[in-house]
Scaffold this motif. Structure first.
Motif, PDB file in Angstrom:
ATOM      1  N   SER A   1      11.805  27.556 -40.953  1.00 36.48           N
ATOM      2  CA  SER A   1      11.978  27.960 -39.609  1.00 36.48           C
ATOM      3  C   SER A   1      11.100  29.362 -39.176  1.00 36.48           C
ATOM      4  O   SER A   1      10.938  29.540 -37.921  1.00 36.48           O
ATOM      5  CB  SER A   1      13.487  28.218 -39.340  1.00 36.48           C
ATOM      6  OG  SER A   1      14.452  27.600 -39.788  1.00 36.48           O
ATOM      7  N   GLY A   2      10.786  30.127 -39.969  1.00 32.70           N
ATOM      8  CA  GLY A   2       9.885  31.145 -39.941  1.00 32.70           C
ATOM      9  C   GLY A   2      10.468  32.504 -39.760  1.00 32.70           C
ATOM     10  O   GLY A   2      10.759  33.137 -40.666  1.00 32.70           O
ATOM     11  N   GLU A   3      10.690  33.054 -38.335  1.00 30.27           N
ATOM     12  CA  GLU A   3      10.738  34.341 -38.279  1.00 30.27           C
ATOM     13  C   GLU A   3      12.302  34.768 -38.321  1.00 30.27           C
ATOM     14  O   GLU A   3      13.434  34.172 -37.849  1.00 30.27           O
ATOM     15  CB  GLU A   3      10.377  34.906 -36.807  1.00 30.27           C
ATOM     16  CG  GLU A   3       8.880  34.509 -36.547  1.00 30.27           C
ATOM     17  CD  GLU A   3       8.372  34.943 -35.190  1.00 30.27           C
ATOM     18  OE1 GLU A   3       8.864  36.222 -34.783  1.00 30.27           O
ATOM     19  OE2 GLU A   3       7.521  34.397 -34.815  1.00 30.27           O
ATOM     20  N   PHE A   4      12.718  36.158 -38.513  1.00 27.88           N
ATOM     21  CA  PHE A   4      13.924  36.641 -38.761  1.00 27.88           C
ATOM     22  C   PHE A   4      14.178  37.785 -37.618  1.00 27.88           C
ATOM     23  O   PHE A   4      12.959  38.485 -37.108  1.00 27.88           O
ATOM     24  CB  PHE A   4      14.086  37.244 -39.982  1.00 27.88           C
ATOM     25  CG  PHE A   4      14.069  36.229 -41.070  1.00 27.88           C
ATOM     26  CD1 PHE A   4      15.135  35.784 -41.659  1.00 27.88           C
ATOM     27  CD2 PHE A   4      12.854  35.916 -41.849  1.00 27.88           C
ATOM     28  CE1 PHE A   4      15.164  34.735 -42.726  1.00 27.88           C
ATOM     29  CE2 PHE A   4      12.868  35.079 -42.668  1.00 27.88           C
ATOM     30  CZ  PHE A   4      14.142  34.447 -43.168  1.00 27.88           C
TER      31      PHE A   4
ATOM     32  N   HIS B   1      28.156  23.922 -43.472  1.00 26.74           N
ATOM     33  CA  HIS B   1      26.937  23.166 -42.781  1.00 26.74           C
ATOM     34  C   HIS B   1      26.018  24.363 -42.397  1.00 26.74           C
ATOM     35  O   HIS B   1      25.207  24.514 -42.738  1.00 26.74           O
ATOM     36  CB  HIS B   1      27.298  22.176 -41.900  1.00 26.74           C
ATOM     37  CG  HIS B   1      25.846  21.344 -41.465  1.00 26.74           C
ATOM     38  ND1 HIS B   1      25.340  20.794 -42.204  1.00 26.74           N
ATOM     39  CD2 HIS B   1      25.245  21.771 -40.388  1.00 26.74           C
ATOM     40  CE1 HIS B   1      23.912  20.399 -41.368  1.00 26.74           C
ATOM     41  NE2 HIS B   1      24.188  20.906 -40.307  1.00 26.74           N
ATOM     42  N   THR B   2      26.569  24.907 -41.321  1.00 27.44           N
ATOM     43  CA  THR B   2      25.735  26.087 -40.589  1.00 27.44           C
ATOM     44  C   THR B   2      26.375  27.455 -41.090  1.00 27.44           C
ATOM     45  O   THR B   2      27.407  27.681 -41.163  1.00 27.44           O
ATOM     46  CB  THR B   2      25.937  25.859 -38.991  1.00 27.44           C
ATOM     47  OG1 THR B   2      25.661  24.375 -38.535  1.00 27.44           O
ATOM     48  CG2 THR B   2      25.327  26.840 -38.307  1.00 27.44           C
TER      49      THR B   2
ATOM     50  N   HIS C   1      21.541  24.110 -43.463  1.00 25.59           N
ATOM     51  CA  HIS C   1      21.237  23.807 -41.973  1.00 25.59           C
ATOM     52  C   HIS C   1      19.892  24.287 -41.545  1.00 25.59           C
ATOM     53  O   HIS C   1      19.143  23.867 -40.886  1.00 25.59           O
ATOM     54  CB  HIS C   1      22.360  24.109 -40.822  1.00 25.59           C
ATOM     55  CG  HIS C   1      22.316  23.816 -39.417  1.00 25.59           C
ATOM     56  ND1 HIS C   1      22.084  22.449 -39.050  1.00 25.59           N
ATOM     57  CD2 HIS C   1      22.311  24.626 -38.478  1.00 25.59           C
ATOM     58  CE1 HIS C   1      21.889  22.739 -37.887  1.00 25.59           C
ATOM     59  NE2 HIS C   1      22.067  23.783 -37.423  1.00 25.59           N
ATOM     60  N   ILE C   2      19.925  25.802 -41.698  1.00 28.86           N
ATOM     61  CA  ILE C   2      18.955  26.393 -41.096  1.00 28.86           C
ATOM     62  C   ILE C   2      17.825  26.428 -42.294  1.00 28.86           C
ATOM     63  O   ILE C   2      18.061  26.579 -43.553  1.00 28.86           O
ATOM     64  CB  ILE C   2      19.081  27.917 -40.644  1.00 28.86           C
ATOM     65  CG1 ILE C   2      19.528  28.760 -42.057  1.00 28.86           C
ATOM     66  CG2 ILE C   2      19.929  28.099 -39.756  1.00 28.86           C
ATOM     67  CD1 ILE C   2      19.850  30.465 -41.760  1.00 28.86           C
ATOM     68  N   HIS C   3      16.408  26.339 -41.921  1.00 32.03           N
ATOM     69  CA  HIS C   3      15.497  25.968 -43.207  1.00 32.03           C
ATOM     70  C   HIS C   3      14.789  27.437 -43.318  1.00 32.03           C
ATOM     71  O   HIS C   3      13.633  27.527 -43.207  1.00 32.03           O
ATOM     72  CB  HIS C   3      14.367  24.963 -42.558  1.00 32.03           C
ATOM     73  CG  HIS C   3      15.217  23.708 -42.205  1.00 32.03           C
ATOM     74  ND1 HIS C   3      15.560  22.859 -43.099  1.00 32.03           N
ATOM     75  CD2 HIS C   3      15.808  23.148 -41.012  1.00 32.03           C
ATOM     76  CE1 HIS C   3      16.196  21.917 -42.707  1.00 32.03           C
ATOM     77  NE2 HIS C   3      16.160  22.180 -41.271  1.00 32.03           N
ATOM     78  N   ILE C   4      15.671  28.188 -43.936  1.00 33.87           N
ATOM     79  CA  ILE C   4      15.336  29.498 -44.724  1.00 33.87           C
ATOM     80  C   ILE C   4      15.992  29.791 -45.914  1.00 33.87           C
ATOM     81  O   ILE C   4      17.072  29.208 -45.940  1.00 33.87           O
ATOM     82  CB  ILE C   4      15.472  30.435 -43.444  1.00 33.87           C
ATOM     83  CG1 ILE C   4      16.740  30.785 -43.344  1.00 33.87           C
ATOM     84  CG2 ILE C   4      14.200  30.329 -42.385  1.00 33.87           C
ATOM     85  CD1 ILE C   4      17.088  32.060 -42.462  1.00 33.87           C
TER      86      ILE C   4
END
Length: 175
Positions: free
Chosen positions: A110-113, A38-39, A77-80
């Motif tokens: 999610s945007g930034e890295f 998942h994550t 899970h993370i939106h990237i």
């Protein structure tokens, strides 16, 4: 598919199931091993960096996946979207899984890295998209990621993947 919402530590039912299931795999008959979590265990997106469940599960299960020569680990899970080289314990390792967080199909991205980019991270983007894993045979497959933010799907990332079971160096080391 491994779950964070059930105990995953050494000795847990989930860990014992995974260990038993992976021990039964005959890599001659099953040349590809793909695990979904998942994550993600590896990611460089700020919004979910270092989440406790991810860190704990990685500490508990990463060695098992490495020792049984899992080829690819997919995560959501993370939106990237992000793709890592074959990695084990934060370092490139030729007999380790390719890690691909691909949670970019749904919610707002999610945007930034984090910067600087990790040496093991080879491609990342904060756009909606989808992936394709095409098995070309027992030795080779192709992974591609397609950006959906444009008027039409655009292939933005691709990777040929050799099965670890077909790699002579790694094949000798399969436990």
């Amino acid at each position: 598919m491994l779950g964070f919402y059930a105990d995953f530590g050494h000795g847990s039912d989930q860990y014992k199931w995974l260990e038993h299931d992976l021990s039964k795999v005959n890599r001659t008959k099953t040349p590809w091993l793909i695990v979904i979590v998942h994550t993600p265990w590896y990611n460089s997106g700020y919004s979910h960096l270092g989440e406790k469940e991810s860190v704990d599960m990685k500490e508990s299960m990463e060695e098992l996946l490495y020792n049984t020569r899992v080829d690819v680990v997919l995560a959501g899970h993370i939106h990237i979207y992000e793709r890592f080289n074959r990695v084990y314990k934060e370092k490139e390792a030729i007999c380790a899984p390719v890690h691909i967080p691909i949670g970019d199909g749904g919610n707002l991205c999610s945007g930034e890295f984090i910067k600087p980019q990790s040496e093991t991270s080879t491609f990342k983007e904060s756009s909606f998209g989808h992936g394709e894993f095409i098995v070309a045979g027992e030795s080779f497959a192709s992974w591609s990621w397609h950006r959906n933010d444009d008027d039409e799907s655009v292939q933005a990332d691709t990777l040929p993947i050799q099965s670890i079971a077909s790699d002579p160096l790694c094949n000798k080391m399969i436990i």
